[in-house]
Design a protein around this motif. Structure first.
Motif, short mmCIF file in Angstrom:
data_model
loop_
_atom_site.label_atom_id
_atom_site.label_comp_id
_atom_site.label_asym_id
_atom_site.label_seq_id
_atom_site.Cartn_x
_atom_site.Cartn_y
_atom_site.Cartn_z
N HIS A 65 0.77 -1.25 0.00
CA HIS A 65 0.00 0.00 0.00
C HIS A 65 0.80 1.30 0.00
N HIS A 66 1.69 1.46 0.97
CA HIS A 66 2.23 2.81 1.17
C HIS A 66 3.74 2.89 1.02
N HIS A 114 -1.68 -2.29 7.67
CA HIS A 114 -2.11 -1.22 6.78
C HIS A 114 -1.55 0.13 7.22
N LEU A 158 -4.69 4.03 9.34
CA LEU A 158 -3.51 4.69 8.76
C LEU A 158 -2.72 5.38 9.85
N HIS A 212 -10.03 7.74 8.00
CA HIS A 212 -9.13 6.92 7.18
C HIS A 212 -7.72 7.51 7.32
N HIS A 267 -7.46 11.30 2.15
CA HIS A 267 -6.05 11.62 2.43
C HIS A 267 -5.75 13.08 2.15
N GLY A 316 -8.19 7.97 -4.39
CA GLY A 316 -7.81 7.44 -3.08
C GLY A 316 -6.79 8.38 -2.46
N HIS A 317 -5.53 8.00 -2.52
CA HIS A 317 -4.48 8.90 -2.05
C HIS A 317 -4.21 9.99 -3.09
N LYS A 332 -9.14 5.24 -8.47
CA LYS A 332 -9.54 3.85 -8.40
C LYS A 332 -10.23 3.38 -9.68
N HIS A 357 -2.16 2.73 -4.61
CA HIS A 357 -2.68 3.36 -3.39
C HIS A 357 -2.01 4.69 -3.14
CU1 K7E Z 1 -6.43 4.96 1.39
CU2 K7E Z 1 -4.32 1.41 1.76
CU3 K7E Z 1 -3.61 4.24 2.08
CU4 K7E Z 1 -5.58 2.80 -0.53
S1 K7E Z 1 -5.33 3.26 1.57
S2 K7E Z 1 -6.60 4.65 -1.01
#
Ligand code: K7E
Ligand code: CUA
Length: 659
Positions: A111-112, A160, A227, A331, A398, A438-439, A462, A502
């Motif tokens: 993910h990050h 995560h 997160l 989140h 985010h 998403g991010h 996404k 992500h």
């Molecule tokens: Cu928002 Cu795993 Cu950082 Cu995907 S999480 S968007």
């Protein structure tokens, strides 16, 4: 507030479809002139991009490397996944990288990506990324763009909230996504409230290759931890973790985990935790986990199995963990460049909540606690609130920062990026993203120093319905590049990405491009099966194991004819690439090998196992077009019946050798 939230929840699908319909057909660069956008992203042939961007490969388990502003793909780095292109996870040297207490796991959900930091600034040395499924954190070395270290996280139900390093990469953090019985045990799921717990893990050694270790874990109530973000500047010494499912339910979470008005952001004073560790206030808990480390000295990875962790319990450690009430199922938690503002993105909240670090310290000092949960004081919401951005959009996820006092937040449901002021909490601008972002990522936008005071913003989306040529049931994943240097954001470019993108990091190319390893010096090669010159090549039989010490150079293998192999043998081809020039890898593959090729970098040794099942003569060859005589880069290996007594010989040209 509550009824509004519930109605948002109920209309989730409807809003979702509405926003998508409204945006269909509105997909050009908007009001902005196409030629302006083209000029901003055009990197002429022969020119280089200004930034490296590292994007998570999501469920591909990889990281992909792009150039910005062009959006060109440079490389895919396998991390938790096997990669046949590079042989990672297939060759014998890298297989230990994917070992866990569950066995060999050639996949994860990455993910990050987070860059290593010095004084809160991205230093360009390492990139870290978490594996969400089988809890792990990996290091990528940015001199080789290779995964060189993976540590497994025990006492965790999913990784995560990770890796979000502290200011000097003292620690990488990992919050458990799913709470589980800790230690694991066979209990009814309905006993969730009594038996399930979460952990926050602090991993040390981020700046020292080979030294990643679990410094300590903190045992926390059985919520879901989503997160994280570590403090910087004035909040250096603290890390923050969002939680949801404070309701502690275990079924139908889409409903049950959204009942309460507020969940929490956990604020962890890790300097305090260090003091408690030094005082011995921890419990040593048995917990098996793997630490896998790849070194360029031996060009090999080794696994070490660790047996216990130090666990701190908040009840025994006052002043170490606090809860900041935050609406509703937050989140992302993102800390502003100065470290003062802590933005909690309540997914189901109509507003965006911003906490103040200084007010938090004051509330702690004045003991403004609403309640205490398992030794963790819950601070009073009003006492710590810096401000609220009212109705900025739907489904905030985010936030990143431009270093000019502005924040940018993604809204998944209303599918947009919203710019707002950190001083007035006013919305300054909004731009649609296509679709369902998403991010987002601003180069340096999560650190103490956004580069160039926020020049670009990348939205990681996404859904790409109607944006690209369709490719069957699944469409391309997508990133979008915005120019944020002016008052209004301007969409410049769409580009497809790999896996589910992500999160991402970007850093000026100048910070890392001159540190690249071009070749591994042969004289430093400590691989136990290396042949660093052709005179060292040989074939050795040990029972049914055969070790081939082979070399490769433009444009032949040594040896290139081998006889005396038998069915039932296990043949190890240890291939050393004798080249010492940049960008001259050689490949190695043999007919019927049940793994991938080797792709051997200059000066490196890699090993492929081949188990011949059939009698005959089989070719092997170089799979990387390395010179004009690449097609000539081939050889033969003769396989005789297991009962045969053909002598073991190897040859190159007229020279024939035997054991
Ligand atoms: Cu928002 Cu795993 Cu950082 Cu995907 S999480 S968007
Ligand atoms: Cu070596 Cu092709």
């Amino acid at each position: 507030m509550n009824s509004k939230n519930i109605s948002i929840l109920l209309f989730f699908p409807i809003l979702f479809f509405n926003t998508r319909c409204n945006q269909n057909g509105n997909g050009s660069a908007g009001a902005l002139g196409t030629s302006y956008a083209a000029e901003k992203v055009y990197v002429a042939p022969g020119e280089k991009d200004k930034y490296y961007a590292f994007m998570s490969g999501g469920y591909s388990g990889q990281v992909s490397v792009y150039g910005l502003p062009s959006g060109r793909l440079f490389r895919v780095i396998p991390v938790f996944s096997q990669d046949p292109e590079k042989g990672y996870g297939y060759n014998e040297e890298t297989k230990p990288m994917l070992m866990t207490t569950f066995g060999f796991i050639p996949w994860d959900d990455a993910h990050h990506p987070k860059l290593s930091q010095t004084k809160g600034i991205h230093d360009g040395k390492f990139l870290f990324i978490n594996g969400n499924n089988t809890p792990r954190v990996a290091r990528i070395d940015l001199t080789t763009f290779e995964t060189t270290e993976i540590i497994q996280i025990p006492n965790s139900g999913g990784c995560h909230a990770s890796p979000y390093p502290t200011e000097n990469t003292e620690y990488l953090v990992a919050g458990t996504r799913f709470s589980v019985p800790i230690p694991q045990e066979d209990v009814p799921i309905s006993s969730y409230k009594e038996n399930f717990k979460g952990t926050f893990t602090f991993i040390s050694g981020g700046q020292e290759p080979g030294k990643m270790d679990i410094a300590f874990q903190i045992l926390v109530p059985g919520y879901d931890y989503d997160l994280a973000h570590s403090g910087k500047g004035i909040s250096h010494g603290w890390s923050f973790f969002t939680s949801y499912n404070v309701e502690e339910d275990h079924t139908l979470l889409e409903k049950t985990a959204s009942q309460y008005d507020k969940d929490y952001i956990a604020a962890v004073n890790w300097k305090k935790a260090e003091e408690y560790i030094a005082e011995g206030k921890f419990r040593e808990m048995p917990a098996e986990y793997y630490h896998n480390f790849y070194t360029d000295r031996t060009h090999s990875a080794t696994s070490e199995v660790k047996k216990s962790v130090k666990v701190l319990i908040p009840e025994d450690c006052p002043g170490m963990v606090y809860y900041l009430p935050t609406p509703k199922s937050p989140h992302g938690v993102d800390v502003s460049p100065t470290g003062e503002y802590i933005v909690g993105s309540g997914k189901l909240s109509a507003d965006l909540t911003v906490h103040s670090f200084e007010k938090m310290l004051q509330a702690i000092e004045e003991e403004k606690f609403d309640q205490v949960i398992d030794g963790i004081p819950v601070l009073n919401y009003e006492a710590i609130l810096a401000g609220v951005v009212q109705q900025p959009g739907l489904g905030p996820l985010h936030t990143e920062f431009d270093g000019r006092g502005n924040a940018y937040t993604t809204f998944f449901i209303s599918s947009e990026v919203v710019k707002w002021s950190l001083s007035t909490y006013e919305v300054l601008d909004r731009q649609p993203s296509y679709y369902s972002v998403g991010h987002l990522m601003i180069p340096g936008g999560g650190s103490a120093k956004p580069w160039e005071n926020g020049e670009y913003l990348v939205a990681l989306n996404k859904i790409t319905k109607d944006r690209y040529l369709p490719t069957g049931p699944e469409l391309a994943h997508s990133a979008q590049l915005y120019d944020i240097s002016g008052d209004k954001m301007q969409l410049l470019l769409d580009f497809p990405t790999i896996g589910e993108p992500h999160y991402a990091q970007a850093i000026p190319a100048s910070v890392i491009e001159n540190n690249q390893v071009q070749a591994f010096p042969l004289e430093e090669n400590e691989h136990p099966y290396a042949a660093t010159r052709e005179s060292e090549t040989k074939v050795e039989r040990q029972g049914t194991e055969v070790h081939v010490y082979m070399t490769t150079i433009r444009s032949h293998f040594a040896p290139d004819n081998i006889e005396g192999i038998r069915t039932g043998d296990k043949v190890y081809f240890h291939v050393t690439n004798l080249e010492q020039d940049w960008d001259v890898p050689h490949g190695f593959a043999v007919m019927g090998n049940t793994n991938a090729e080797l792709l051997i970098m200059p000066g490196q040794t890699e090993t492929l196992i081949w188990e011949p099942k059939m009698v005959g003569v089989f070719p092997f060859y170089c799979s990387d077009f390395c010179s004009a005589l690449h097609q000539e880069m081939q050889g033969y290996i003769r396989v005789s019946p297991s009962s045969a007594n053909v002598k073991l010989t190897w040859a190159l040209g007229d020279e024939v050798f035997e054991e």
